[in-house]
Write a protein that holds these residues in place. Sequence first.
Motif, PDB file in Angstrom:
ATOM      1  N   VAL A  76       0.873  -1.308   0.063  1.00  0.00           N
ATOM      2  CA  VAL A  76       0.042   0.028   0.043  1.00  0.00           C
ATOM      3  C   VAL A  76       0.779   1.321   0.110  1.00  0.00           C
ATOM      4  CG1 VAL A  76      -1.750   1.175   1.279  1.00  0.00           C
ATOM      5  CG2 VAL A  76      -1.927  -1.186   1.140  1.00  0.00           C
ATOM      6  N   VAL A  77       0.525   1.983  -0.889  1.00  0.00           N
ATOM      7  CA  VAL A  77       1.384   3.481  -0.772  1.00  0.00           C
ATOM      8  C   VAL A  77       0.192   4.470  -0.493  1.00  0.00           C
ATOM      9  CG1 VAL A  77       2.636   5.057  -2.524  1.00  0.00           C
ATOM     10  CG2 VAL A  77       2.925   2.467  -2.754  1.00  0.00           C
ATOM     11  N   GLY A  78       0.525   4.990   0.587  1.00  0.00           N
ATOM     12  CA  GLY A  78      -0.551   5.878   1.291  1.00  0.00           C
ATOM     13  C   GLY A  78      -0.203   6.107   2.457  1.00  0.00           C
ATOM     14  N   ASP A  79      -1.116   7.000   3.143  1.00  0.00           N
ATOM     15  CA  ASP A  79      -0.904   7.364   4.508  1.00  0.00           C
ATOM     16  C   ASP A  79      -1.797   6.258   5.635  1.00  0.00           C
ATOM     17  OD1 ASP A  79      -3.424   8.168   4.069  1.00  0.00           O
ATOM     18  OD2 ASP A  79      -3.253  10.314   4.535  1.00  0.00           O
ATOM     19  N   ASP A  80      -1.943   6.914   6.717  1.00  0.00           N
ATOM     20  CA  ASP A  80      -2.589   6.068   7.958  1.00  0.00           C
ATOM     21  C   ASP A  80      -3.945   5.680   7.442  1.00  0.00           C
ATOM     22  OD1 ASP A  80      -0.206   6.802   9.154  1.00  0.00           O
ATOM     23  OD2 ASP A  80      -1.308   8.081  10.644  1.00  0.00           O
ATOM     24  N   ARG A  81      -4.601   6.528   6.617  1.00  0.00           N
ATOM     25  CA  ARG A  81      -6.131   6.204   6.121  1.00  0.00           C
ATOM     26  C   ARG A  81      -5.959   4.866   5.322  1.00  0.00           C
ATOM     27  NH1 ARG A  81     -10.601  10.501   4.358  1.00  0.00           N
ATOM     28  NH2 ARG A  81     -12.290   8.666   3.808  1.00  0.00           N
ATOM     29  N   PRO A 105       4.757   4.826   3.292  1.00  0.00           N
ATOM     30  CA  PRO A 105       3.919   6.069   3.707  1.00  0.00           C
ATOM     31  C   PRO A 105       4.130   7.441   2.688  1.00  0.00           C
ATOM     32  CG  PRO A 105       5.311   4.945   5.385  1.00  0.00           C
ATOM     33  CD  PRO A 105       5.909   4.455   4.261  1.00  0.00           C
ATOM     34  N   VAL A 106       3.008   7.562   2.267  1.00  0.00           N
ATOM     35  CA  VAL A 106       3.135   9.092   1.564  1.00  0.00           C
ATOM     36  C   VAL A 106       1.421   9.472   1.724  1.00  0.00           C
ATOM     37  CG1 VAL A 106       2.860   9.815  -0.912  1.00  0.00           C
ATOM     38  CG2 VAL A 106       4.326   8.040  -0.343  1.00  0.00           C
ATOM     39  N   GLY A 107       1.573  10.838   2.249  1.00  0.00           N
ATOM     40  CA  GLY A 107       0.207  11.267   2.181  1.00  0.00           C
ATOM     41  C   GLY A 107       0.292  12.444   3.536  1.00  0.00           C
ATOM     42  N   PRO A 108      -0.868  12.891   3.864  1.00  0.00           N
ATOM     43  CA  PRO A 108      -0.891  14.119   4.734  1.00  0.00           C
ATOM     44  C   PRO A 108      -0.957  13.791   6.104  1.00  0.00           C
ATOM     45  CG  PRO A 108      -3.212  13.845   3.783  1.00  0.00           C
ATOM     46  CD  PRO A 108      -2.170  12.797   3.035  1.00  0.00           C
ATOM     47  N   VAL A 109      -1.379  12.304   6.574  1.00  0.00           N
ATOM     48  CA  VAL A 109      -1.509  12.094   7.663  1.00  0.00           C
ATOM     49  C   VAL A 109      -0.633  10.797   8.185  1.00  0.00           C
ATOM     50  CG1 VAL A 109      -3.243  11.225   9.546  1.00  0.00           C
ATOM     51  CG2 VAL A 109      -3.875  12.652   7.822  1.00  0.00           C
ATOM     52  N   LEU A 110       0.425  10.793   8.774  1.00  0.00           N
ATOM     53  CA  LEU A 110       1.497   9.728   8.890  1.00  0.00           C
ATOM     54  C   LEU A 110       2.020   9.379  10.211  1.00  0.00           C
ATOM     55  CD1 LEU A 110       3.694  10.760   5.889  1.00  0.00           C
ATOM     56  CD2 LEU A 110       1.987   9.119   5.841  1.00  0.00           C
ATOM     57  N   GLY A 111       0.962   9.998  11.339  1.00  0.00           N
ATOM     58  CA  GLY A 111       1.323   9.717  12.723  1.00  0.00           C
ATOM     59  C   GLY A 111       1.499   8.207  13.109  1.00  0.00           C
ATOM     60  N   LEU A 112       0.488   7.434  12.567  1.00  0.00           N
ATOM     61  CA  LEU A 112       0.444   6.003  12.816  1.00  0.00           C
ATOM     62  C   LEU A 112       1.591   5.224  12.369  1.00  0.00           C
ATOM     63  CD1 LEU A 112      -1.057   3.266  14.125  1.00  0.00           C
ATOM     64  CD2 LEU A 112      -2.587   3.504  12.166  1.00  0.00           C
ATOM     65  N   THR A 113       1.667   5.553  10.897  1.00  0.00           N
ATOM     66  CA  THR A 113       3.019   4.771  10.390  1.00  0.00           C
ATOM     67  C   THR A 113       4.431   4.913  10.989  1.00  0.00           C
ATOM     68  OG1 THR A 113       3.001   6.491   8.512  1.00  0.00           O
ATOM     69  CG2 THR A 113       1.658   4.731   7.913  1.00  0.00           C
ATOM     70  N   PRO A 119       9.852   3.499   7.838  1.00  0.00           N
ATOM     71  CA  PRO A 119      10.593   5.021   7.474  1.00  0.00           C
ATOM     72  C   PRO A 119       9.832   5.830   6.705  1.00  0.00           C
ATOM     73  CG  PRO A 119      11.643   2.837   6.491  1.00  0.00           C
ATOM     74  CD  PRO A 119      10.386   2.391   7.140  1.00  0.00           C
ATOM     75  N   SER A 120      10.218   6.986   6.829  1.00  0.00           N
ATOM     76  CA  SER A 120       9.378   8.414   6.261  1.00  0.00           C
ATOM     77  C   SER A 120       9.586   8.813   4.829  1.00  0.00           C
ATOM     78  CB  SER A 120       9.671   9.516   7.226  1.00  0.00           C
ATOM     79  OG  SER A 120      10.809   9.648   7.465  1.00  0.00           O
ATOM     80  N   GLY A 121      10.832   8.201   4.317  1.00  0.00           N
ATOM     81  CA  GLY A 121      11.018   8.636   2.934  1.00  0.00           C
ATOM     82  C   GLY A 121      10.740   7.538   2.110  1.00  0.00           C
TER      83      GLY A 121
END
Length: 308
Positions: A76-81, A105-113, A119-121
């Motif tokens: 999955v390429v996306g954020d927490d949602r 993780p890609v997107g506006p809401v990334l606290g959970l990931t 990794p963030s990048g």
Amino acid sequence: MAEVATSASSSANSSARSDQLLVVVDAVARRADGESVRIAKDVLSAGASSTKVCLPDGPEEFARALRRRGSRRPVVVGDDRALLRAVALLHRHRELAACGLSVVPVGPVLGLTRSLGLPSGAVAAARAVLDGAERRLDLLVDDSDGVVLGAVGIGPVAGDQDEGAFTDPDDDAGPGGSRPASAPARPWLRTCQSLVRTLASSRPVRAAAPGAAGPSRLRVEVDGVTLVDLDQPVEGVLVVPGTGGVAEVEVRPPAWGAQASPLTARGRTVTVSGAHFRYRADAVVSGPVRTRTWVVREGAWGLTLPAG
């Protein structure tokens, strides 16, 4: 839904874990950061034996892509949602135990990931998908069949106007109008701290009826034992899946941070009841409900994390 043709790579540097991937790119991620999405797709296509990229336009197409994954490993390429939607879908179809997930993780809401250790990048996260190892993680399942990966917060940690809060339109409404959804000695603590920092500026959601002021009146039971009853006001409740199939529970009294210490407990089943209250499960604000029970499922889902 757009699908990109399967690609193959014969590079000598291909990962030892090279396999067939189904890369599902969430629409929000494409709109928020198209460059990171492109980088992730390039790294995954170059490192895996074959990739199939799906570009769903909404939750229904997202779900359809996952259901038709066949033998491919879903990424999955996306954020927490997007992560929560994927886990909830697999849980709903009772496929979560047999299907490990990988996430870029890609997107506006990334606290959970971030709290889960991803990794963030885009490059680092995509390489972790190729070279990392699957870890089995605990989660919470509530009595409306909703799932929680990170934490449940009631009170100040359940702010309904935090920019990261959302209600997922792909989740079915549950009872009361709610919507389903090596480590240190206390690995749950990092998750708690991360969520508290993220939500510190949120407006509190009280358990009392609309318009009422003051601390919440809640009964909190852990494995059938009452930790706090309705005659004891509380400022907030936090429930986090820990390790070994138990949840860590923290109840904060009104004098939190001043004179009183929080009440803590550990158990497999946590029930909160009282006046109608709202709660925040991961990034989803749900409720109001009069009672909600969460049960820990040990090692219920698998997530690919960086090796080591």
